[in-house]
Design a protein around this motif. Structure first.
Motif, PDB file in Angstrom:
ATOM      1  N   VAL A 227      42.201  43.264  38.869  1.00 52.54           N
ATOM      2  CA  VAL A 227      40.914  43.930  38.704  1.00 52.54           C
ATOM      3  C   VAL A 227      41.154  44.099  37.427  1.00 52.54           C
ATOM      4  O   VAL A 227      39.593  44.181  36.223  1.00 52.54           O
ATOM      5  CB  VAL A 227      41.096  44.879  39.904  1.00 52.54           C
TER       6      VAL A 227
ATOM      7  N   GLY B 173      46.230  45.530  41.407  1.00 48.94           N
ATOM      8  CA  GLY B 173      45.525  46.301  40.584  1.00 48.94           C
ATOM      9  C   GLY B 173      44.515  45.389  39.253  1.00 48.94           C
ATOM     10  O   GLY B 173      44.174  46.101  38.492  1.00 48.94           O
TER      11      GLY B 173
ATOM     12  N   SER C 237      41.852  48.806  43.253  1.00 46.42           N
ATOM     13  CA  SER C 237      41.732  47.745  43.027  1.00 46.42           C
ATOM     14  C   SER C 237      41.070  47.482  44.464  1.00 46.42           C
ATOM     15  O   SER C 237      41.371  45.920  44.976  1.00 46.42           O
ATOM     16  CB  SER C 237      43.537  47.004  43.386  1.00 46.42           C
TER      17      SER C 237
END
Length: 96
Positions: A61, A58, A30
């Motif tokens: 992303v 995360g 991330s």
């Protein structure tokens, strides 16, 4: 095989390698170079798991990588490297 120098990009490094169908677990996925490597692997149809301490970091992303590459096989998994059982759990859920 092409000789690559220090200026080579991640995409150039894997251009001649068939990674479609491969599964990769990207630690630090991330942030920083982890994002770029995960994005490049996703462009060649590899299944990516972003292994991160905080899944909330995360998820955006992963969404960005999916939007940029069209590869929908990626996922985000919480990874605590200090915990052996946590690593085993993430690996076992990623391998299915």
């Amino acid at each position: 095989m092409t000789r690559l120098g220090f200026e080579a990009t991640a995409a150039e490094l894997i251009a001649d390698i068939g990674l479609a169908g491969w599964r990769a677990m990207m630690t630090k996925g991330s942030s920083g170079i982890g994002i770029e490597i995960a994005r490049v692997w996703a462009t060649v149809a590899a299944s990516i798991t972003l292994a991160v301490r905080g899944p909330k970091a995360g998820e955006p992303v992963a969404a960005t990588i999916t939007a940029a590459t069209g590869n929908t096989s990626g996922r985000v998994g919480r990874l605590d490297l200090a915990s052996f059982s946590a690593r085993c759990i993430l690996c076992s859920t990623t391998s299915t």
